[in-house]
Design a protein around this motif. Structure first.
Motif, PDB file in Angstrom:
ATOM      1  N   TRP A  40      17.672   3.564  28.902  1.00  0.00           N
ATOM      2  CA  TRP A  40      18.902   3.974  28.207  1.00  0.00           C
ATOM      3  C   TRP A  40      19.165   3.194  26.925  1.00  0.00           C
ATOM      4  O   TRP A  40      19.720   3.766  25.975  1.00  0.00           O
ATOM      5  CB  TRP A  40      20.103   3.896  29.145  1.00  0.00           C
ATOM      6  N   PRO A  41      18.800   1.903  26.757  1.00  0.00           N
ATOM      7  CA  PRO A  41      19.042   1.251  25.460  1.00  0.00           C
ATOM      8  C   PRO A  41      18.288   1.919  24.327  1.00  0.00           C
ATOM      9  O   PRO A  41      18.808   2.070  23.218  1.00  0.00           O
ATOM     10  CB  PRO A  41      18.567  -0.186  25.693  1.00  0.00           C
ATOM     11  N   TRP A  42      17.053   2.363  24.604  1.00  0.00           N
ATOM     12  CA  TRP A  42      16.274   3.033  23.562  1.00  0.00           C
ATOM     13  C   TRP A  42      16.874   4.391  23.238  1.00  0.00           C
ATOM     14  O   TRP A  42      16.943   4.799  22.073  1.00  0.00           O
ATOM     15  CB  TRP A  42      14.822   3.195  24.020  1.00  0.00           C
ATOM     16  N   ALA A  43      17.315   5.111  24.259  1.00  0.00           N
ATOM     17  CA  ALA A  43      17.940   6.417  24.027  1.00  0.00           C
ATOM     18  C   ALA A  43      19.220   6.256  23.210  1.00  0.00           C
ATOM     19  O   ALA A  43      19.496   7.034  22.283  1.00  0.00           O
ATOM     20  CB  ALA A  43      18.246   7.093  25.364  1.00  0.00           C
ATOM     21  N   LEU A  44      19.996   5.222  23.535  1.00  0.00           N
ATOM     22  CA  LEU A  44      21.223   4.979  22.788  1.00  0.00           C
ATOM     23  C   LEU A  44      20.918   4.635  21.336  1.00  0.00           C
ATOM     24  O   LEU A  44      21.596   5.114  20.409  1.00  0.00           O
ATOM     25  CB  LEU A  44      22.000   3.842  23.443  1.00  0.00           C
ATOM     26  N   LEU A  45      19.875   3.826  21.117  1.00  0.00           N
ATOM     27  CA  LEU A  45      19.492   3.458  19.757  1.00  0.00           C
ATOM     28  C   LEU A  45      19.085   4.683  18.951  1.00  0.00           C
ATOM     29  O   LEU A  45      19.453   4.835  17.778  1.00  0.00           O
ATOM     30  CB  LEU A  45      18.342   2.452  19.808  1.00  0.00           C
ATOM     31  N   ILE A  46      18.333   5.593  19.593  1.00  0.00           N
ATOM     32  CA  ILE A  46      17.903   6.816  18.905  1.00  0.00           C
ATOM     33  C   ILE A  46      19.108   7.664  18.529  1.00  0.00           C
ATOM     34  O   ILE A  46      19.200   8.198  17.419  1.00  0.00           O
ATOM     35  CB  ILE A  46      16.929   7.609  19.796  1.00  0.00           C
ATOM     36  N   VAL A  47      20.077   7.787  19.433  1.00  0.00           N
ATOM     37  CA  VAL A  47      21.297   8.566  19.157  1.00  0.00           C
ATOM     38  C   VAL A  47      22.062   7.964  17.990  1.00  0.00           C
ATOM     39  O   VAL A  47      22.532   8.682  17.090  1.00  0.00           O
ATOM     40  CB  VAL A  47      22.188   8.629  20.409  1.00  0.00           C
ATOM     41  N   VAL A  48      22.177   6.650  17.977  1.00  0.00           N
ATOM     42  CA  VAL A  48      22.892   5.973  16.895  1.00  0.00           C
ATOM     43  C   VAL A  48      22.205   6.216  15.557  1.00  0.00           C
ATOM     44  O   VAL A  48      22.857   6.506  14.542  1.00  0.00           O
ATOM     45  CB  VAL A  48      23.014   4.463  17.178  1.00  0.00           C
ATOM     46  N   VAL A  49      20.879   6.111  15.536  1.00  0.00           N
ATOM     47  CA  VAL A  49      20.130   6.325  14.300  1.00  0.00           C
ATOM     48  C   VAL A  49      20.314   7.758  13.811  1.00  0.00           C
ATOM     49  O   VAL A  49      20.527   8.001  12.618  1.00  0.00           O
ATOM     50  CB  VAL A  49      18.638   6.008  14.512  1.00  0.00           C
ATOM     51  N   VAL A  50      20.219   8.729  14.731  1.00  0.00           N
ATOM     52  CA  VAL A  50      20.384  10.137  14.349  1.00  0.00           C
ATOM     53  C   VAL A  50      21.776  10.375  13.785  1.00  0.00           C
ATOM     54  O   VAL A  50      21.944  11.056  12.757  1.00  0.00           O
ATOM     55  CB  VAL A  50      20.119  11.049  15.560  1.00  0.00           C
ATOM     56  N   LEU A  51      22.798   9.830  14.444  1.00  0.00           N
ATOM     57  CA  LEU A  51      24.160   9.996  13.951  1.00  0.00           C
ATOM     58  C   LEU A  51      24.326   9.369  12.567  1.00  0.00           C
ATOM     59  O   LEU A  51      24.994   9.937  11.695  1.00  0.00           O
ATOM     60  CB  LEU A  51      25.156   9.368  14.934  1.00  0.00           C
ATOM     61  N   ALA A  52      23.729   8.199  12.357  1.00  0.00           N
ATOM     62  CA  ALA A  52      23.821   7.530  11.055  1.00  0.00           C
ATOM     63  C   ALA A  52      23.181   8.390   9.970  1.00  0.00           C
ATOM     64  O   ALA A  52      23.720   8.533   8.869  1.00  0.00           O
ATOM     65  CB  ALA A  52      23.153   6.162  11.122  1.00  0.00           C
ATOM     66  N   VAL A  53      22.025   8.979  10.295  1.00  0.00           N
ATOM     67  CA  VAL A  53      21.348   9.848   9.328  1.00  0.00           C
ATOM     68  C   VAL A  53      22.209  11.063   9.009  1.00  0.00           C
ATOM     69  O   VAL A  53      22.331  11.474   7.848  1.00  0.00           O
ATOM     70  CB  VAL A  53      19.970  10.276   9.867  1.00  0.00           C
ATOM     71  N   LEU A  54      22.826  11.656  10.020  1.00  0.00           N
ATOM     72  CA  LEU A  54      23.680  12.821   9.803  1.00  0.00           C
ATOM     73  C   LEU A  54      24.894  12.470   8.944  1.00  0.00           C
ATOM     74  O   LEU A  54      25.292  13.242   8.064  1.00  0.00           O
ATOM     75  CB  LEU A  54      24.136  13.390  11.152  1.00  0.00           C
ATOM     76  N   VAL A  55      25.482  11.305   9.199  1.00  0.00           N
ATOM     77  CA  VAL A  55      26.650  10.881   8.414  1.00  0.00           C
ATOM     78  C   VAL A  55      26.265  10.680   6.954  1.00  0.00           C
ATOM     79  O   VAL A  55      26.967  11.110   6.038  1.00  0.00           O
ATOM     80  CB  VAL A  55      27.253   9.584   8.998  1.00  0.00           C
ATOM     81  N   VAL A  56      25.119  10.025   6.729  1.00  0.00           N
ATOM     82  CA  VAL A  56      24.646   9.804   5.359  1.00  0.00           C
ATOM     83  C   VAL A  56      24.382  11.137   4.676  1.00  0.00           C
ATOM     84  O   VAL A  56      24.753  11.354   3.516  1.00  0.00           O
ATOM     85  CB  VAL A  56      23.390   8.921   5.353  1.00  0.00           C
ATOM     86  N   ALA A  57      23.743  12.061   5.394  1.00  0.00           N
ATOM     87  CA  ALA A  57      23.444  13.371   4.818  1.00  0.00           C
ATOM     88  C   ALA A  57      24.728  14.116   4.484  1.00  0.00           C
ATOM     89  O   ALA A  57      24.853  14.724   3.411  1.00  0.00           O
ATOM     90  CB  ALA A  57      22.591  14.181   5.794  1.00  0.00           C
ATOM     91  N   ALA A  58      25.698  14.067   5.395  1.00  0.00           N
ATOM     92  CA  ALA A  58      26.972  14.740   5.145  1.00  0.00           C
ATOM     93  C   ALA A  58      27.699  14.131   3.954  1.00  0.00           C
ATOM     94  O   ALA A  58      28.314  14.841   3.146  1.00  0.00           O
ATOM     95  CB  ALA A  58      27.846  14.665   6.395  1.00  0.00           C
TER      96      ALA A  58
END
Length: 281
Positions: A40-58
């Protein structure tokens, strides 16, 4: 009894003894199976990275789209040419501001725009800009015009203006006055400023018919004409500007007149502030 037969001591219960593991038993399987780490720590890290990328893109999309939208609205509202050059800038992260429905600051600038017959460079910054209608928090900025446009601005006033020449911090106004039915050339060197929303010009030098005049003695030598030349000249231009716009400063800088303005935030909703102001009769 004979001392030849020694008795062996009992094993010490506290001593450690290896435990035999019987092959095939549950203990053997547990010992052989590798320990699995939680994922779960790796899954959480991946989710955080994806969200950060989406926020930057938006954020990048918002910054790319918003200036065009604002420009279109301004061009339409002011009836400007479709190809009008207009730069739009914002400050801070846009997404939180868009979600909240209010832009903290919005800066509009152009090198050349014609409004009410006067062409100049404009730089205005508005604060607390509502995205869904309502009053601005306020706005202020500056209008920069050259000598020719400044001459047009003063046209129709009581000043004898045929031309204007800038020499910071002063402006020299040239024209003519009628003396005994004859047109006599007049030149006034003035320091510009503003008072109560009006333009104000304080004389520092004057000449009539090519002859320099001592302003300190003009009133005594030229009577009412000389007295008029030595007094500050106030010029109202409110009838040429929206009522919601107030002049707060005027100075000559680098060969141009820089006019500071303050804009009533209610001008976007109150049509009376969009209409021309009124000069006292």
């Amino acid at each position: 009894m004979s001392d030849d037969n020694h008795t062996l001591p009992y094993p010490d219960a506290a001593a450690e003894h290896p435990t035999l593991v019987i092959p095939g038993s549950a203990s053997a399987q547990e010992a052989a199976a590798p320990r699995t780490r939680p994922r779960w720590p790796w899954a959480l890290l991946i989710v955080v990275v994806v969200l950060a990328v989406l926020v930057v893109a938006a954020e990048l999309i918002a910054r790319a789209v918003l200036p065009g939208v604002v420009r279109s609205i301004v061009v339409e509202q002011l009836d400007l040419p479709a190809d009008q050059q207009l730069d739009v800038e914002t400050q801070g992260l846009l997404l939180p501001q868009l979600i909240g429905g209010t832009l903290d600051t919005l800066r509009l600038s152009t090198d050349s725009v014609t409004l009410e017959g006067i062409t100049g460079a404009v730089d205005v910054t508005a604060t607390d800009v509502p995205l869904h209608g309502g009053d601005l928090g306020g706005a202020s900025g500056a209008i920069r015009i050259d000598q020719e446009q400044f001459t047009s601005l003063l046209a129709g006033t009581d000043l004898p203006v045929d031309s204007v020449e800038f020499a910071a911090p002063n402006a020299t106004v040239s024209g003519s006055i009628s003396v005994l039915g004859a047109a006599v050339p007049l030149s006034l060197t003035l320091t510009p400023g503003t008072v109560d929303g009006d333009l104000e010009f304080t004389p520092v030098a004057a000449s009539i018919g090519g002859l320099d005049i001592d302003l300190d003695r003009a009133a005594s030598t030229l009577g009412s004409l000389g007295e008029g030349l030595t007094q500050p000249q106030r010029v109202c231009v409110a009838d040429r500007l929206p009522a919601g716009l107030t002049l707060t400063g005027l100075e000559v800088v680098d060969g141009a007149a820089v006019i500071d303005i303050d804009v009533n935030g209610a001008i976007v909703t109150d049509t009376t502030l969009q209409d021309k102001g009124v000069c006292p009769s």
